[in-house]
Write a protein that holds these residues in place. Structure first.
Motif, PDB file in Angstrom:
ATOM      1  N   ARG A  26       0.843  -1.208   0.000  1.00 53.96           N
ATOM      2  CA  ARG A  26       0.000   0.000   0.000  1.00 53.96           C
ATOM      3  C   ARG A  26       0.873   1.250   0.000  1.00 53.96           C
ATOM      4  O   ARG A  26       0.550   2.233  -0.661  1.00 53.96           O
ATOM      5  CB  ARG A  26      -0.918   0.008   1.222  1.00 53.96           C
ATOM      6  CG  ARG A  26      -1.937  -1.069   1.234  1.00 53.96           C
ATOM      7  CD  ARG A  26      -3.277  -0.592   0.666  1.00 53.96           C
ATOM      8  NE  ARG A  26      -4.143  -1.717   0.393  1.00 53.96           N
ATOM      9  CZ  ARG A  26      -4.678  -2.491   1.309  1.00 53.96           C
ATOM     10  NH1 ARG A  26      -4.459  -2.275   2.572  1.00 53.96           N
ATOM     11  NH2 ARG A  26      -5.454  -3.491   0.958  1.00 53.96           N
ATOM     12  N   TYR A  32      -6.370  -1.056  -2.298  1.00 56.02           N
ATOM     13  CA  TYR A  32      -7.064  -2.228  -1.761  1.00 56.02           C
ATOM     14  C   TYR A  32      -7.433  -3.195  -2.890  1.00 56.02           C
ATOM     15  O   TYR A  32      -7.311  -4.405  -2.754  1.00 56.02           O
ATOM     16  CB  TYR A  32      -8.342  -1.799  -1.013  1.00 56.02           C
ATOM     17  CG  TYR A  32      -9.234  -2.954  -0.656  1.00 56.02           C
ATOM     18  CD1 TYR A  32      -8.949  -3.755   0.450  1.00 56.02           C
ATOM     19  CD2 TYR A  32     -10.348  -3.275  -1.434  1.00 56.02           C
ATOM     20  CE1 TYR A  32      -9.758  -4.841   0.768  1.00 56.02           C
ATOM     21  CE2 TYR A  32     -11.159  -4.346  -1.116  1.00 56.02           C
ATOM     22  CZ  TYR A  32     -10.861  -5.135  -0.015  1.00 56.02           C
ATOM     23  OH  TYR A  32     -11.650  -6.213   0.295  1.00 56.02           O
ATOM     24  N   ASP A  53      -6.681  -6.329   5.679  1.00 55.49           N
ATOM     25  CA  ASP A  53      -7.465  -5.463   4.813  1.00 55.49           C
ATOM     26  C   ASP A  53      -7.036  -5.648   3.362  1.00 55.49           C
ATOM     27  O   ASP A  53      -6.701  -4.702   2.652  1.00 55.49           O
ATOM     28  CB  ASP A  53      -7.352  -3.998   5.248  1.00 55.49           C
ATOM     29  CG  ASP A  53      -8.438  -3.131   4.603  1.00 55.49           C
ATOM     30  OD1 ASP A  53      -9.509  -3.671   4.276  1.00 55.49           O
ATOM     31  OD2 ASP A  53      -8.186  -1.931   4.411  1.00 55.49           O
ATOM     32  N   ALA A  54      -7.010  -6.923   2.951  1.00 60.22           N
ATOM     33  CA  ALA A  54      -6.652  -7.280   1.582  1.00 60.22           C
ATOM     34  C   ALA A  54      -7.792  -8.089   0.987  1.00 60.22           C
ATOM     35  O   ALA A  54      -8.720  -8.502   1.685  1.00 60.22           O
ATOM     36  CB  ALA A  54      -5.357  -8.089   1.572  1.00 60.22           C
ATOM     37  N   LYS A  55      -7.719  -8.337  -0.304  1.00 62.88           N
ATOM     38  CA  LYS A  55      -8.766  -9.076  -0.993  1.00 62.88           C
ATOM     39  C   LYS A  55      -8.420 -10.554  -1.076  1.00 62.88           C
ATOM     40  O   LYS A  55      -7.277 -10.957  -0.904  1.00 62.88           O
ATOM     41  CB  LYS A  55      -8.934  -8.533  -2.418  1.00 62.88           C
ATOM     42  CG  LYS A  55      -9.520  -7.133  -2.457  1.00 62.88           C
ATOM     43  CD  LYS A  55      -9.725  -6.666  -3.870  1.00 62.88           C
ATOM     44  CE  LYS A  55     -10.864  -7.450  -4.502  1.00 62.88           C
ATOM     45  NZ  LYS A  55     -11.127  -7.077  -5.887  1.00 62.88           N
TER      46      LYS A  55
END
Length: 113
Positions: A26, A32, A53-55
């Motif tokens: 980031r 994101y 907080d990742a996909k």
């Protein structure tokens, strides 16, 4: 695929390192939408993705066919298909899947759009 859109992958040992790797990506300009995490178990992938907080690699990244085919694949085959859907070769996917088999986590950055 253009050379400058090649996906980046980093193998890490645990969730703490995965969170750090996501933060580093980031800080270098990935959003994101560009950062994914993958672990051998789906539960672990879910927890790490939420914490970092990742996909997760899903239907949008894989395409409908691979997403459906994964319902009938072994977990190893499913993981290799997910990795390949992110722009990696079959040989790279094999290597990364073996790392995941050993309990490691894969952090991927790829600007798919």
């Amino acid at each position: 695929m253009a050379a400058n859109t090649k996906a980046y992958a980093k193998v890490v040992e645990n969730g703490v390192q995965a969170v750090e790797a996501v933060k580093e990506l980031r800080n270098t300009g990935y959003s994101y939408e560009d950062v994914y995490v993958l672990a051998h178990s789906t539960d672990r992938t879910d927890k790490i993705a939420e914490t970092a907080d990742a996909k997760e690699i899903g239907r949008k990244e894989e395409g409908m066919f691979d997403s459906l085919a994964n319902l009938f694949r072994s977990r190893g085959d499913e993981l290799r298909a997910k990795i390949q859907s992110m722009g990696f070769t079959e040989a790279e996917a094999d290597f990364y899947e073996k790392e995941l088999d050993q309990g490691k986590i894969l952090v991927i950055a790829n600007k798919l759009t």
